[in-house]
Design a protein around this motif. Sequence first.
Motif, PDB file in Angstrom:
ATOM      1  N   ASP A 155       6.938   1.102 -11.297  1.00  0.00           N
ATOM      2  CA  ASP A 155       6.817   0.978  -9.930  1.00  0.00           C
ATOM      3  C   ASP A 155       5.415   1.289  -9.853  1.00  0.00           C
ATOM      4  OD1 ASP A 155       7.065   3.810 -10.209  1.00  0.00           O
ATOM      5  OD2 ASP A 155       8.008   3.656  -8.140  1.00  0.00           O
ATOM      6  N   ALA A 156       4.358   1.975 -10.376  1.00  0.00           N
ATOM      7  CA  ALA A 156       3.774   2.052 -10.237  1.00  0.00           C
ATOM      8  C   ALA A 156       2.199   1.359 -10.614  1.00  0.00           C
ATOM      9  CB  ALA A 156       2.834   3.737 -10.995  1.00  0.00           C
ATOM     10  N   VAL A 157       1.423   0.778  -9.418  1.00  0.00           N
ATOM     11  CA  VAL A 157      -0.002  -0.016 -10.862  1.00  0.00           C
ATOM     12  C   VAL A 157      -1.708   1.283 -10.348  1.00  0.00           C
ATOM     13  CG1 VAL A 157      -0.462  -2.058 -10.442  1.00  0.00           C
ATOM     14  CG2 VAL A 157       1.406  -1.647  -9.963  1.00  0.00           C
ATOM     15  N   PHE A 158      -2.516   1.150 -11.277  1.00  0.00           N
ATOM     16  CA  PHE A 158      -3.786   1.613 -11.226  1.00  0.00           C
ATOM     17  C   PHE A 158      -4.063   0.162 -10.382  1.00  0.00           C
ATOM     18  CE2 PHE A 158      -0.824   4.407 -13.735  1.00  0.00           C
ATOM     19  CZ  PHE A 158      -1.254   5.525 -13.383  1.00  0.00           C
ATOM     20  N   VAL A 159      -4.262   0.088  -9.440  1.00  0.00           N
ATOM     21  CA  VAL A 159      -5.256  -1.226  -8.723  1.00  0.00           C
ATOM     22  C   VAL A 159      -7.081  -1.064  -9.177  1.00  0.00           C
ATOM     23  CG1 VAL A 159      -3.767  -1.190  -7.022  1.00  0.00           C
ATOM     24  CG2 VAL A 159      -5.554  -0.132  -6.585  1.00  0.00           C
ATOM     25  N   GLY A 160      -7.687  -0.142  -9.597  1.00  0.00           N
ATOM     26  CA  GLY A 160      -9.255  -0.424  -9.729  1.00  0.00           C
ATOM     27  C   GLY A 160      -9.491  -0.963  -8.885  1.00  0.00           C
ATOM     28  N   ASP A 161     -10.467  -1.383  -8.308  1.00  0.00           N
ATOM     29  CA  ASP A 161     -11.679  -1.808  -7.653  1.00  0.00           C
ATOM     30  C   ASP A 161     -11.295  -3.246  -7.210  1.00  0.00           C
ATOM     31  OD1 ASP A 161     -13.196   1.000  -8.448  1.00  0.00           O
ATOM     32  OD2 ASP A 161     -14.889  -0.109  -7.941  1.00  0.00           O
ATOM     33  N   SER A 192       2.332  -9.290  -3.872  1.00  0.00           N
ATOM     34  CA  SER A 192       3.727  -9.731  -3.659  1.00  0.00           C
ATOM     35  C   SER A 192       4.461  -8.775  -4.490  1.00  0.00           C
ATOM     36  CB  SER A 192       3.124 -11.037  -4.929  1.00  0.00           C
ATOM     37  OG  SER A 192       2.843 -10.839  -6.093  1.00  0.00           O
ATOM     38  N   MET A 193       4.297  -7.615  -4.984  1.00  0.00           N
ATOM     39  CA  MET A 193       5.471  -6.814  -5.373  1.00  0.00           C
ATOM     40  C   MET A 193       6.456  -6.628  -4.667  1.00  0.00           C
ATOM     41  SD  MET A 193       2.723  -5.099  -8.406  1.00  0.00           S
ATOM     42  CE  MET A 193       1.917  -6.555  -9.455  1.00  0.00           C
ATOM     43  N   PRO A 194       7.686  -6.054  -5.020  1.00  0.00           N
ATOM     44  CA  PRO A 194       7.783  -5.462  -4.281  1.00  0.00           C
ATOM     45  C   PRO A 194       7.417  -4.379  -3.451  1.00  0.00           C
ATOM     46  CG  PRO A 194       8.893  -5.276  -6.348  1.00  0.00           C
ATOM     47  CD  PRO A 194       7.584  -5.975  -6.183  1.00  0.00           C
ATOM     48  N   PRO A 195       7.922  -4.275  -2.136  1.00  0.00           N
ATOM     49  CA  PRO A 195       7.082  -3.105  -0.923  1.00  0.00           C
ATOM     50  C   PRO A 195       6.754  -1.817  -0.973  1.00  0.00           C
ATOM     51  CG  PRO A 195       9.426  -4.288   0.118  1.00  0.00           C
ATOM     52  CD  PRO A 195       9.034  -5.284  -1.388  1.00  0.00           C
ATOM     53  N   GLU A 196       7.998  -1.503  -1.995  1.00  0.00           N
ATOM     54  CA  GLU A 196       7.913   0.053  -2.062  1.00  0.00           C
ATOM     55  C   GLU A 196       7.447   0.704  -2.974  1.00  0.00           C
ATOM     56  OE1 GLU A 196      11.802  -1.460  -4.979  1.00  0.00           O
ATOM     57  OE2 GLU A 196      10.726  -1.689  -2.568  1.00  0.00           O
ATOM     58  N   THR A 197       6.618  -0.770  -4.200  1.00  0.00           N
ATOM     59  CA  THR A 197       5.514  -0.414  -5.474  1.00  0.00           C
ATOM     60  C   THR A 197       4.397   1.017  -4.886  1.00  0.00           C
ATOM     61  OG1 THR A 197       6.169  -2.571  -6.200  1.00  0.00           O
ATOM     62  CG2 THR A 197       4.278  -1.564  -6.872  1.00  0.00           C
ATOM     63  N   ARG A 198       4.667   1.784  -5.594  1.00  0.00           N
ATOM     64  CA  ARG A 198       3.150   2.467  -5.717  1.00  0.00           C
ATOM     65  C   ARG A 198       2.227   1.722  -6.102  1.00  0.00           C
ATOM     66  NH1 ARG A 198       4.920   7.641  -8.185  1.00  0.00           N
ATOM     67  NH2 ARG A 198       5.421   6.704  -9.745  1.00  0.00           N
ATOM     68  N   LEU A 199       0.688   1.977  -5.135  1.00  0.00           N
ATOM     69  CA  LEU A 199      -0.021   1.511  -5.275  1.00  0.00           C
ATOM     70  C   LEU A 199      -1.632   2.931  -5.579  1.00  0.00           C
ATOM     71  CD1 LEU A 199      -0.029  -1.893  -2.950  1.00  0.00           C
ATOM     72  CD2 LEU A 199       0.262  -2.058  -5.452  1.00  0.00           C
ATOM     73  N   THR A 217       1.875   2.038  -0.201  1.00  0.00           N
ATOM     74  CA  THR A 217       2.763   1.032  -1.015  1.00  0.00           C
ATOM     75  C   THR A 217       2.155  -0.597  -0.490  1.00  0.00           C
ATOM     76  OG1 THR A 217       4.477   1.135   1.384  1.00  0.00           O
ATOM     77  CG2 THR A 217       5.094   2.916  -0.586  1.00  0.00           C
ATOM     78  N   VAL A 218       3.404  -0.905  -1.425  1.00  0.00           N
ATOM     79  CA  VAL A 218       2.948  -2.385  -0.974  1.00  0.00           C
ATOM     80  C   VAL A 218       2.827  -2.465   0.378  1.00  0.00           C
ATOM     81  CG1 VAL A 218       3.729  -5.083  -0.987  1.00  0.00           C
ATOM     82  CG2 VAL A 218       2.648  -3.599  -3.412  1.00  0.00           C
ATOM     83  N   ALA A 219       3.174  -1.901   0.775  1.00  0.00           N
ATOM     84  CA  ALA A 219       4.493  -2.155   2.257  1.00  0.00           C
ATOM     85  C   ALA A 219       3.430  -1.566   3.492  1.00  0.00           C
ATOM     86  CB  ALA A 219       6.072  -2.168   2.482  1.00  0.00           C
ATOM     87  N   GLU A 220       2.966  -1.087   3.013  1.00  0.00           N
ATOM     88  CA  GLU A 220       2.275  -0.180   3.726  1.00  0.00           C
ATOM     89  C   GLU A 220       0.684  -0.545   3.584  1.00  0.00           C
ATOM     90  OE1 GLU A 220       2.497   4.570   3.609  1.00  0.00           O
ATOM     91  OE2 GLU A 220       1.822   3.573   2.012  1.00  0.00           O
ATOM     92  N   GLN A 221      -0.244  -1.569   3.201  1.00  0.00           N
ATOM     93  CA  GLN A 221      -1.600  -2.380   3.397  1.00  0.00           C
ATOM     94  C   GLN A 221      -0.695  -3.560   2.814  1.00  0.00           C
ATOM     95  OE1 GLN A 221      -3.962  -1.773   1.657  1.00  0.00           O
ATOM     96  NE2 GLN A 221      -4.313  -0.773  -0.403  1.00  0.00           N
ATOM     97  N   ARG A 222       0.620  -4.404   3.266  1.00  0.00           N
ATOM     98  CA  ARG A 222       0.219  -5.667   3.611  1.00  0.00           C
ATOM     99  C   ARG A 222       0.394  -5.547   5.270  1.00  0.00           C
ATOM    100  NH1 ARG A 222       4.363  -9.015   0.954  1.00  0.00           N
ATOM    101  NH2 ARG A 222       4.153 -10.449   2.380  1.00  0.00           N
ATOM    102  N   ALA A 223       0.950  -4.261   5.754  1.00  0.00           N
ATOM    103  CA  ALA A 223       0.815  -3.915   7.400  1.00  0.00           C
ATOM    104  C   ALA A 223      -0.838  -3.170   7.748  1.00  0.00           C
ATOM    105  CB  ALA A 223       1.806  -2.823   7.657  1.00  0.00           C
ATOM    106  N   ALA A 224      -1.440  -3.045   6.950  1.00  0.00           N
ATOM    107  CA  ALA A 224      -2.808  -2.285   7.768  1.00  0.00           C
ATOM    108  C   ALA A 224      -3.743  -2.060   7.212  1.00  0.00           C
ATOM    109  CB  ALA A 224      -1.744  -0.450   8.271  1.00  0.00           C
ATOM    110  N   ASN A 225      -3.813  -3.211   5.553  1.00  0.00           N
ATOM    111  CA  ASN A 225      -5.299  -2.898   5.532  1.00  0.00           C
ATOM    112  C   ASN A 225      -6.349  -4.145   6.549  1.00  0.00           C
ATOM    113  OD1 ASN A 225      -7.268  -4.560   3.569  1.00  0.00           O
ATOM    114  ND2 ASN A 225      -6.371  -3.025   2.617  1.00  0.00           N
TER     115      ASN A 225
END
Length: 285
Positions: A155-161, A192-199, A217-225
């Motif tokens: 459930d974790a993604v290391f997103v780099g830059d 587009s990954m599940p909203p609880e995915t940890r980034l 989380t994906v949800a937090e990024q989608r809401a506030a980035n």
Amino acid sequence: MKPEIQGFFDPTTSTVSYVVYEADGSECAIVDSVLDYDPKSGRTSTTAADKIIAFVREHQLKVSWLLETHAHADHLSAAPYLQEKLGGRIGIGAGICKVQHAFSAIFNRKDEKEDGSQFGHLFEADEVFMIGKLEARALHVPGHTPADMAYQVGDAVFVGDTMFMPDVGSARCDFPGGCAGDLYKSVHRLLSMPPETRLFMCHDYPPAGREPRWEVTVAEQRAANIHIRDGVSEEEFVAMRTKRDATLQMPVLILPAIQVNLSAGHLPEAEDNGVRYLKIPINAL
């Protein structure tokens, strides 16, 4: 699958390195390690890397991989040092060959190979690999550079830059081979990954009053980035990113970092006086 993750924040370069593992005594991967480098004196040290070594040994972990999300322009990789002390294979995206070629003329790398052979493994897009019993996937996420990879482990993604914490935004796209349109698509693939995915971010540049953070989380990024939340179109993002990039200075360590990191973190061979030298091209950037 929810792997254990330990982050190590380097305040000098604002970089976050990670150890990802299943449990104490298991195999692990180290992501985006840092070799300390003082640009004023040209001295290196291993303070940041030694903290990782201490953690790995304390938890009786076996290093399988030393992963790079891309050829960093803001810090030198400690992967060769960690490999010497702990083992593991150094891996990066196969697109590193494009980056090596892009910087070949700048550093006059005529004696250096541009096939990525300096690294132990070149990941293809969507390649699946194992960290012990943990299944991982290498995701090609170009934009910041053409070689950027994100690594998904459970459930974790290391997103780099690709992106930063929501109140910081997104990565620059003005390096050779960078493309704001590509970055937009790459970020949206991750979001587009599940909203609880940890980034897990590669950097954090916290605004005044906030301590460094690197998990969201994906949800937090989608809401506030602030750059690329839901509702921001590709056209709007590209216009913003292009305008913003035109105002940015080069990273302090870009010249030493790029030439070292294109060689998987290996420093140049010592010359006949026993001293290693880095090149500083004049009026080339």
